[in-house]
Design an enzyme around this catalytic site. Structure first.
Site, PDB file in Angstrom:
ATOM      1  N   GLU A 184      30.075  54.857  18.848  1.00  0.00           N
ATOM      2  CA  GLU A 184      30.489  56.190  18.431  1.00  0.00           C
ATOM      3  C   GLU A 184      30.152  57.237  19.489  1.00  0.00           C
ATOM      4  OE1 GLU A 184      30.184  59.276  14.669  1.00  0.00           O
ATOM      5  OE2 GLU A 184      28.697  57.679  14.845  1.00  0.00           O
ATOM      6  N   GLU A 279      32.338  61.247   6.758  1.00  0.00           N
ATOM      7  CA  GLU A 279      31.014  61.600   7.283  1.00  0.00           C
ATOM      8  C   GLU A 279      30.928  63.120   7.495  1.00  0.00           C
ATOM      9  OE1 GLU A 279      27.852  59.539  10.265  1.00  0.00           O
ATOM     10  OE2 GLU A 279      29.619  60.387  11.200  1.00  0.00           O
TER      11      GLU A 279
END
Length: 303
Positions: A184, A279
């Site tokens: 990520e 998220e």
């Protein structure tokens, strides 16, 4: 709105007959069950804590009732085995998928795999091994990996080589189990080594394993580089997982500048059948905000 079955709810403990013959209801504020979302959006625990205050299983049942088909839980690695088993059992009953959890190496992310130091590599690999056991327990497939901070005293090429070598070792642990670590790139601080999609794409190609792919977080990528659809197109064959958050604010779609209707249309037309992790926070506090969040996702879900 369509109910998915009263008998099914009896089986899950959502509505039961008491000794006196009266119906009792779950702790959450019941809404009629919705059709499943077409895109596989995955909330996280705490996102519906006011609507489902009865704990982990209660919140999972609420998510499923609203049409969500998956969950992600960054902190899964740190949960007790009892909680992991409870989550896995409840999700199996609800026919939900498990999204990412973080391969959390503690201080490893601040010290970083960029250094090439053995102690940090060992910490990362040991955490990967622990993550395999947790992934099996909760039926997870994807685990988030962040290489950590820049090592300012080393040339960028050396740092990149160190990260690639560490990830190759991690892939050797995950690949035999059919598991995938997803890298990520983040925007939280310029000190982070991994910040752009093309950089992450290059590293995945260098590792050369199905166990090492990209987690494309739309919020972070909007902040770092924008041009979202074109960037996803260029890196698409290495993207295995997607996360959501509008910018600015990191809240649900429709609260910022990102045209999520167009972004989701692109993702859907690419044939993506993976999970899109929610998220982000809730724009409005309390139960009202939780219901507004659900409605926001109904508005941007593909038709």
């Amino acid at each position: 709105m369509k109910r998915r079955g009263f008998i099914k709810k009896l089986g899950l403990g959502g509505t039961v007959m008491s000794v006196s013959g009266a119906l009792t209801f779950p702790a959450y504020s019941k809404r009629l069950e919705e059709e499943p979302f077409k895109m596989d959006f995955a909330p996280h625990f705490g996102m519906f804590k006011n609507s489902a205050p009865g704990g982990l299983a209660d919140e999972l049942k609420f998510m499923a009732d609203q049409g969500f088909r998956s969950l992600e839980d960054n902190g899964m690695l740190g949960r007790s085995i009892d909680d992991q088993n409870l989550i896995a059992k409840t999700m199996e009953q609800l026919n939900m998928r498990m999204g990412v959890f973080v391969v959390d190496g503690g201080d490893n992310w601040k010290t970083s795999l960029t250094t090439g130091k053995q102690e940090f590599l060992d910490n990362f690999l040991n955490t990967c091994k622990k993550s395999v056991e947790v992934a099996k327990r909760v039926n997870a497939k994807w685990m988030t990996v962040v290489p950590g901070f820049y090592e300012r005293r080393m040339p960028i090429g050396i740092q990149t080589a160190n990260v690639i070598e560490a990830l190759k070792r991690g892939a050797e642990i995950f690949e035999p189990h059919g598991l995938t670590m997803v890298l990520e790139p983040l925007s939280d601080t310029p000190e982070l080594f991994l910040r752009n999609a093309d950089q992450t794409y290059m590293i995945c190609k260098a590792v050369g394993s199905p166990a090492c792919k990209i987690l494309y977080d739309i919020y972070h990528m909007q902040r770092n580089e924008g041009n979202l659809i074109a960037t996803m197109q260029n890196t698409w064959d290495e993207i295995a997982y997607i996360q959501i958050g509008d910018n600015p604010g990191r809240k649900e779609p429709g609260t910022g500048e990102i045209h999520y209707g167009n972004v989701f249309k692109f993702i859907h037309e690419k044939g993506f059948d993976g999970i899109l992790g929610m998220e982000h926070g809730n724009a409005i506090p309390g139960k009202e905000g939780e219901l507004a969040l659900i409605d926001a996702y109904r508005k941007v879900d593909v038709q």
